[in-house]
Motif scaffolding. Structure first.
Motif, PDB file in Angstrom:
ATOM      1  N   TYR A 115       0.836  -1.203   0.000  1.00  0.00           N
ATOM      2  CA  TYR A 115       0.000   0.000   0.000  1.00  0.00           C
ATOM      3  C   TYR A 115       0.873   1.255   0.000  1.00  0.00           C
ATOM      4  N   SER A 116       1.913   1.233   0.794  1.00  0.00           N
ATOM      5  CA  SER A 116       2.802   2.388   0.864  1.00  0.00           C
ATOM      6  C   SER A 116       3.457   2.660  -0.487  1.00  0.00           C
ATOM      7  N   LEU A 117       3.907   1.603  -1.171  1.00  0.00           N
ATOM      8  CA  LEU A 117       4.532   1.786  -2.478  1.00  0.00           C
ATOM      9  C   LEU A 117       3.525   2.287  -3.513  1.00  0.00           C
ATOM     10  N   LEU A 118       2.327   1.712  -3.506  1.00  0.00           N
ATOM     11  CA  LEU A 118       1.340   2.080  -4.517  1.00  0.00           C
ATOM     12  C   LEU A 118       0.858   3.519  -4.345  1.00  0.00           C
ATOM     13  N   THR A 119       0.751   3.963  -3.106  1.00  0.00           N
ATOM     14  CA  THR A 119       0.206   5.300  -2.864  1.00  0.00           C
ATOM     15  C   THR A 119       1.263   6.399  -2.949  1.00  0.00           C
ATOM     16  N   THR A 120       2.518   6.025  -3.088  1.00  0.00           N
ATOM     17  CA  THR A 120       3.571   7.034  -3.223  1.00  0.00           C
ATOM     18  C   THR A 120       4.120   7.097  -4.643  1.00  0.00           C
ATOM     19  N   GLN A 121       3.453   6.430  -5.572  1.00  0.00           N
ATOM     20  CA  GLN A 121       3.866   6.516  -6.967  1.00  0.00           C
ATOM     21  C   GLN A 121       3.583   7.913  -7.521  1.00  0.00           C
ATOM     22  N   PRO A 122       4.349   8.346  -8.494  1.00  0.00           N
ATOM     23  CA  PRO A 122       4.043   9.623  -9.156  1.00  0.00           C
ATOM     24  C   PRO A 122       2.639   9.603  -9.748  1.00  0.00           C
ATOM     25  N   ALA A 123       2.029  10.770  -9.843  1.00  0.00           N
ATOM     26  CA  ALA A 123       0.650  10.868 -10.328  1.00  0.00           C
ATOM     27  C   ALA A 123       0.486  10.252 -11.711  1.00  0.00           C
ATOM     28  N   ALA A 124       1.496  10.348 -12.556  1.00  0.00           N
ATOM     29  CA  ALA A 124       1.398   9.813 -13.916  1.00  0.00           C
ATOM     30  C   ALA A 124       1.300   8.291 -13.938  1.00  0.00           C
ATOM     31  N   GLU A 125       1.711   7.632 -12.838  1.00  0.00           N
ATOM     32  CA  GLU A 125       1.697   6.169 -12.792  1.00  0.00           C
ATOM     33  C   GLU A 125       0.547   5.612 -11.958  1.00  0.00           C
ATOM     34  N   GLN A 126      -0.318   6.479 -11.450  1.00  0.00           N
ATOM     35  CA  GLN A 126      -1.382   6.043 -10.562  1.00  0.00           C
ATOM     36  C   GLN A 126      -2.361   5.078 -11.236  1.00  0.00           C
ATOM     37  N   ASP A 128      -1.484   2.957 -13.736  1.00  0.00           N
ATOM     38  CA  ASP A 128      -0.746   1.868 -14.377  1.00  0.00           C
ATOM     39  C   ASP A 128      -0.980   0.583 -13.583  1.00  0.00           C
ATOM     40  N   HIS A 129      -2.024  -0.159 -13.966  1.00  0.00           N
ATOM     41  CA  HIS A 129      -2.377  -1.375 -13.232  1.00  0.00           C
ATOM     42  C   HIS A 129      -1.321  -2.463 -13.412  1.00  0.00           C
ATOM     43  N   GLY A 130      -0.651  -2.450 -14.567  1.00  0.00           N
ATOM     44  CA  GLY A 130       0.413  -3.425 -14.769  1.00  0.00           C
ATOM     45  C   GLY A 130       1.547  -3.228 -13.783  1.00  0.00           C
ATOM     46  N   LEU A 131       1.928  -1.985 -13.541  1.00  0.00           N
ATOM     47  CA  LEU A 131       2.980  -1.697 -12.574  1.00  0.00           C
ATOM     48  C   LEU A 131       2.548  -2.083 -11.175  1.00  0.00           C
ATOM     49  N   ALA A 132       1.298  -1.763 -10.811  1.00  0.00           N
ATOM     50  CA  ALA A 132       0.787  -2.133  -9.489  1.00  0.00           C
ATOM     51  C   ALA A 132       0.801  -3.649  -9.313  1.00  0.00           C
ATOM     52  N   PHE A 133       0.433  -4.375 -10.382  1.00  0.00           N
ATOM     53  CA  PHE A 133       0.437  -5.837 -10.324  1.00  0.00           C
ATOM     54  C   PHE A 133       1.856  -6.369 -10.122  1.00  0.00           C
ATOM     55  N   ARG A 134       2.816  -5.823 -10.844  1.00  0.00           N
ATOM     56  CA  ARG A 134       4.193  -6.304 -10.720  1.00  0.00           C
ATOM     57  C   ARG A 134       4.764  -6.010  -9.339  1.00  0.00           C
ATOM     58  N   ILE A 135       4.485  -4.826  -8.817  1.00  0.00           N
ATOM     59  CA  ILE A 135       4.954  -4.499  -7.467  1.00  0.00           C
ATOM     60  C   ILE A 135       4.347  -5.461  -6.449  1.00  0.00           C
ATOM     61  N   SER A 136       3.051  -5.717  -6.553  1.00  0.00           N
ATOM     62  CA  SER A 136       2.375  -6.604  -5.615  1.00  0.00           C
ATOM     63  C   SER A 136       2.916  -8.026  -5.704  1.00  0.00           C
ATOM     64  N   ALA A 137       3.113  -8.520  -6.945  1.00  0.00           N
ATOM     65  CA  ALA A 137       3.605  -9.882  -7.129  1.00  0.00           C
ATOM     66  C   ALA A 137       5.029 -10.046  -6.610  1.00  0.00           C
ATOM     67  N   LEU A 138       5.869  -9.061  -6.860  1.00  0.00           N
ATOM     68  CA  LEU A 138       7.253  -9.152  -6.392  1.00  0.00           C
ATOM     69  C   LEU A 138       7.332  -9.091  -4.872  1.00  0.00           C
ATOM     70  N   ASN A 139       6.503  -8.253  -4.263  1.00  0.00           N
ATOM     71  CA  ASN A 139       6.503  -8.199  -2.805  1.00  0.00           C
ATOM     72  C   ASN A 139       6.108  -9.551  -2.209  1.00  0.00           C
ATOM     73  N   GLN A 140       5.103 -10.201  -2.787  1.00  0.00           N
ATOM     74  CA  GLN A 140       4.742 -11.528  -2.280  1.00  0.00           C
ATOM     75  C   GLN A 140       5.854 -12.537  -2.552  1.00  0.00           C
TER      76      GLN A 140
END
Length: 238
Positions: A115-126, A128-140
């Motif tokens: 949540y912290s990583l997703l909510t601190t992304q730059p506004a232009a990437e808010q 980008d569901h693909g980026l959110a998915f990759r961040i979530s998958a890598l964290n797990q």
């Protein structure tokens, strides 16, 4: 190849998850070792990290089960511990709109750190569901890799695990300090302290955790209700 599946896209997401990796690998290993030491099969600990993925909730569940707690108590304690994710989810409803097949996993894999990583992304990437998915998958992935390392160490070595259960306490201390720094409000932490000390002094050990969580939740709800009523009373009438 789709840009979202390219190695460079995963490397970019991986770079953002490095701070989480340095926390999840040792904490996941601590969970794996603790689970083995408390008598849980290695595969059960690994399945918990794959299909439950609750972090602190996994430590709590294993510790309570080892202490002889019932499944109902474990379920209620875990639910109350992870209830904060309800508020995380509500704040990301619009963010996850249009995520398609990724949406169920984005909801499942939402942890404090993700949540912290997703909510601190730059506004232009808010969006980008693909980026959110990759961040979530890598964290797990970091958490599962840590768990796998821990169960291997716990199964193969005569490991002295005395004190390793403090990893859960340390995790909560870090989360509390981070929340205190972010919120800059003392009242919720004073309420939590009073509820915890009161439960220690007045309640039997087997019911102490649930009592403290319930008491703190009720006091916070009462404070919120009082504040809302006061705000309504201050609204000028025509």
């Amino acid at each position: 190849m789709s840009p979202s599946l390219s190695p460079s896209a995963w490397r970019s997401a991986g770079a953002r998850t490095v701070p989480v990796m340095f926390g999840y690998l040792p904490l996941g290993a601590a969970f794996g070792i603790l689970a083995i030491e408390l008598g849980m099969p290695w595969w059960a600990a690994l399945l918990m990290s794959l299909f439950i993925y609750a972090g602190a909730g996994q430590f709590l569940a294993v510790a309570l089960l080892a202490a002889g707690a019932g499944l109902v108590e474990v379920a209620v304690a875990t639910l109350m511990l992870n209830s904060r994710h309800l508020f995380y989810g509500l704040s990301l409803i619009k963010r996850f709109q249009g995520a398609g097949w990724r949406k169920p996993y984005l909801i499942f894999s939402l942890t404090d750190e993700t949540y912290s990583l997703l909510t601190t992304q730059p506004a232009a990437e808010q969006r980008d569901h693909g980026l959110a998915f990759r961040i979530s998958a890598l964290n797990q992935l970091w958490w599962v890799m840590g768990t796998l390392t821990g169960v291997m160490i716990g199964s193969a070595l005569d490991f002295d695990s005395r004190g390793i259960e403090f990893a859960l306490t340390a995790l909560f201390i870090v989360l509390t300090l981070e929340q205190a720094r972010r919120l800059r409000q003392g009242l919720p932490f004073v309420i939590a302290l009073l509820a915890g000390v009161g439960a220690i002094l007045l309640v039997p050990d087997q019911h102490m955790l649930l009592t403290a969580i319930a008491a703190a939740s009720l006091m916070l709800l009462a404070h919120y209700h009082h504040g809302q009523r006061g705000a309504r009373d201050e609204v000028p009438t025509a």
